[in-house]
Scaffold this motif. Structure first.
Motif, PDB file in Angstrom:
ATOM      1  N   UNK A  79     -15.485  -9.092  87.508  1.00  0.00           N
ATOM      2  CA  UNK A  79     -15.025  -7.603  87.270  1.00  0.00           C
ATOM      3  C   UNK A  79     -16.834  -6.887  87.337  1.00  0.00           C
ATOM      4  N   UNK A  80     -17.632  -7.505  87.762  1.00  0.00           N
ATOM      5  CA  UNK A  80     -18.787  -6.918  87.969  1.00  0.00           C
ATOM      6  C   UNK A  80     -19.121  -6.461  89.455  1.00  0.00           C
ATOM      7  N   UNK A  81     -20.020  -5.659  89.730  1.00  0.00           N
ATOM      8  CA  UNK A  81     -20.415  -5.370  90.896  1.00  0.00           C
ATOM      9  C   UNK A  81     -21.115  -6.317  91.538  1.00  0.00           C
ATOM     10  N   UNK A  82     -21.253  -6.432  93.075  1.00  0.00           N
ATOM     11  CA  UNK A  82     -22.053  -7.471  93.524  1.00  0.00           C
ATOM     12  C   UNK A  82     -23.585  -6.930  93.105  1.00  0.00           C
ATOM     13  N   UNK A  83     -23.743  -5.652  93.337  1.00  0.00           N
ATOM     14  CA  UNK A  83     -25.511  -5.434  92.987  1.00  0.00           C
ATOM     15  C   UNK A  83     -25.741  -5.863  91.538  1.00  0.00           C
ATOM     16  N   UNK A  84     -24.844  -5.455  90.456  1.00  0.00           N
ATOM     17  CA  UNK A  84     -25.163  -6.038  89.250  1.00  0.00           C
ATOM     18  C   UNK A  84     -25.509  -7.360  88.969  1.00  0.00           C
ATOM     19  N   UNK A  85     -24.471  -7.988  89.751  1.00  0.00           N
ATOM     20  CA  UNK A  85     -24.727  -9.645  89.574  1.00  0.00           C
ATOM     21  C   UNK A  85     -25.767 -10.097  90.143  1.00  0.00           C
ATOM     22  N   UNK A  86     -25.910  -9.678  91.330  1.00  0.00           N
ATOM     23  CA  UNK A  86     -27.602 -10.104  91.899  1.00  0.00           C
ATOM     24  C   UNK A  86     -28.635  -9.688  91.187  1.00  0.00           C
ATOM     25  N   UNK A  87     -28.682  -8.524  90.448  1.00  0.00           N
ATOM     26  CA  UNK A  87     -29.864  -8.060  89.764  1.00  0.00           C
ATOM     27  C   UNK A  87     -29.874  -8.932  88.670  1.00  0.00           C
ATOM     28  N   UNK A  88     -28.896  -9.411  87.987  1.00  0.00           N
ATOM     29  CA  UNK A  88     -28.766 -10.277  86.791  1.00  0.00           C
ATOM     30  C   UNK A  88     -29.212 -11.667  87.220  1.00  0.00           C
ATOM     31  N   UNK A  89     -28.946 -12.262  88.431  1.00  0.00           N
ATOM     32  CA  UNK A  89     -29.292 -13.438  88.599  1.00  0.00           C
ATOM     33  C   UNK A  89     -30.775 -13.479  88.914  1.00  0.00           C
ATOM     34  N   UNK A  90     -31.233 -12.483  89.676  1.00  0.00           N
ATOM     35  CA  UNK A  90     -32.651 -12.540  89.915  1.00  0.00           C
ATOM     36  C   UNK A  90     -33.442 -12.387  88.570  1.00  0.00           C
ATOM     37  N   UNK A  91     -32.917 -11.422  87.561  1.00  0.00           N
ATOM     38  CA  UNK A  91     -33.532 -11.517  86.586  1.00  0.00           C
ATOM     39  C   UNK A  91     -33.723 -12.840  85.635  1.00  0.00           C
ATOM     40  N   UNK A  92     -32.501 -13.581  85.749  1.00  0.00           N
ATOM     41  CA  UNK A  92     -32.421 -14.905  85.233  1.00  0.00           C
ATOM     42  C   UNK A  92     -33.442 -15.940  85.900  1.00  0.00           C
ATOM     43  N   UNK A  93     -33.583 -15.792  87.064  1.00  0.00           N
ATOM     44  CA  UNK A  93     -34.598 -16.693  87.798  1.00  0.00           C
ATOM     45  C   UNK A  93     -35.869 -16.367  87.309  1.00  0.00           C
ATOM     46  N   UNK A  94     -36.309 -15.251  87.536  1.00  0.00           N
ATOM     47  CA  UNK A  94     -37.681 -14.696  86.978  1.00  0.00           C
ATOM     48  C   UNK A  94     -38.222 -15.353  85.568  1.00  0.00           C
ATOM     49  N   UNK A  95     -36.863 -15.002  84.758  1.00  0.00           N
ATOM     50  CA  UNK A  95     -37.341 -15.559  83.287  1.00  0.00           C
ATOM     51  C   UNK A  95     -37.362 -17.002  83.408  1.00  0.00           C
ATOM     52  N   UNK A  96     -36.805 -17.707  84.053  1.00  0.00           N
ATOM     53  CA  UNK A  96     -36.850 -19.256  84.028  1.00  0.00           C
ATOM     54  C   UNK A  96     -38.128 -19.555  84.739  1.00  0.00           C
ATOM     55  N   UNK A  97     -38.518 -18.954  85.736  1.00  0.00           N
ATOM     56  CA  UNK A  97     -39.924 -19.238  86.247  1.00  0.00           C
ATOM     57  C   UNK A  97     -40.946 -18.949  85.314  1.00  0.00           C
ATOM     58  N   UNK A  98     -40.865 -17.915  84.507  1.00  0.00           N
ATOM     59  CA  UNK A  98     -41.973 -17.534  83.575  1.00  0.00           C
ATOM     60  C   UNK A  98     -41.928 -18.777  82.561  1.00  0.00           C
ATOM     61  N   UNK A  99     -40.758 -19.070  81.890  1.00  0.00           N
ATOM     62  CA  UNK A  99     -40.619 -19.928  81.012  1.00  0.00           C
ATOM     63  C   UNK A  99     -41.381 -21.481  81.570  1.00  0.00           C
ATOM     64  N   UNK A 100     -40.971 -21.835  82.757  1.00  0.00           N
ATOM     65  CA  UNK A 100     -41.538 -23.040  83.261  1.00  0.00           C
ATOM     66  C   UNK A 100     -43.102 -22.949  83.345  1.00  0.00           C
ATOM     67  N   UNK A 101     -43.728 -21.884  83.680  1.00  0.00           N
ATOM     68  CA  UNK A 101     -45.097 -21.908  83.717  1.00  0.00           C
ATOM     69  C   UNK A 101     -45.624 -22.105  82.232  1.00  0.00           C
ATOM     70  N   UNK A 102     -45.018 -21.770  81.150  1.00  0.00           N
ATOM     71  CA  UNK A 102     -45.699 -21.993  80.050  1.00  0.00           C
ATOM     72  C   UNK A 102     -45.526 -23.489  79.687  1.00  0.00           C
ATOM     73  N   UNK A 103     -44.814 -24.185  79.945  1.00  0.00           N
ATOM     74  CA  UNK A 103     -44.625 -25.872  79.812  1.00  0.00           C
ATOM     75  C   UNK A 103     -45.525 -26.588  80.696  1.00  0.00           C
ATOM     76  N   UNK A 104     -46.519 -26.267  81.599  1.00  0.00           N
ATOM     77  CA  UNK A 104     -47.301 -27.129  82.331  1.00  0.00           C
ATOM     78  C   UNK A 104     -48.440 -27.374  81.699  1.00  0.00           C
TER      79      UNK A 104
END
Length: 123
Positions: free
Chosen positions: A98-123
């Motif tokens: 039910x989401x627009x493609x743009x909304x889903x893409x923005x959500x996925x990019x945000x999740x990826x960035x959050x994940x990368x930020x979390x991984x940096x803190x674990x090194x």
């Protein structure tokens, strides 16, 4: 419901990358800027709306898998990752259909960035 139509929604891929996916007898729906404000369900069902134009990041790649069984999905992702690095991958769900493609893409990019930020803190 869009679930039964097996296809891949692809954004930002080259013609060569799309051809490689299609060589596996997989339907690819290439997402253009005039489709970004449409829901995934509308895109999969090919109910295109020419008035849904919106700009997306040109440097981004995205693949949304629709209607794949688990084993098919694992094989297909493994195959695609053999020639496509980076980008975001997702599977369509009853909720995000039910989401627009743009909304889903923005959500996925945000999740990826959050994940990368979390991984940096674990090194």
């Amino acid at each position: 419901m869009a679930k039964s139509k097996k296809c891949v929604l692809a954004y930002g891929l080259s013609e060569e990358e799309i051809s490689k996916i299609e060589s596996q007898n997989i339907k690819v729906i290439e997402i253009k800027n005039n489709m970004t404000s449409m829901t995934l369900e509308s895109i999969v069902n090919e109910k295109l709306d020419e008035n849904s134009y919106d700009e997306l990041p040109l440097s981004e790649k995205a693949l949304i898998f629709n209607g794949f069984k688990d084993e098919q999905l694992k094989y297909t992702i493994r195959y695609i990752r053999g020639f496509l690095q980076g980008g975001v991958l997702a599977v369509s769900t009853p909720q995000n259909n039910k989401w627009t493609f743009k909304y889903l893409l923005e959500h996925l990019i945000e999740e990826r960035e959050w994940y990368h930020t979390q991984q940096k803190g674990r090194k």
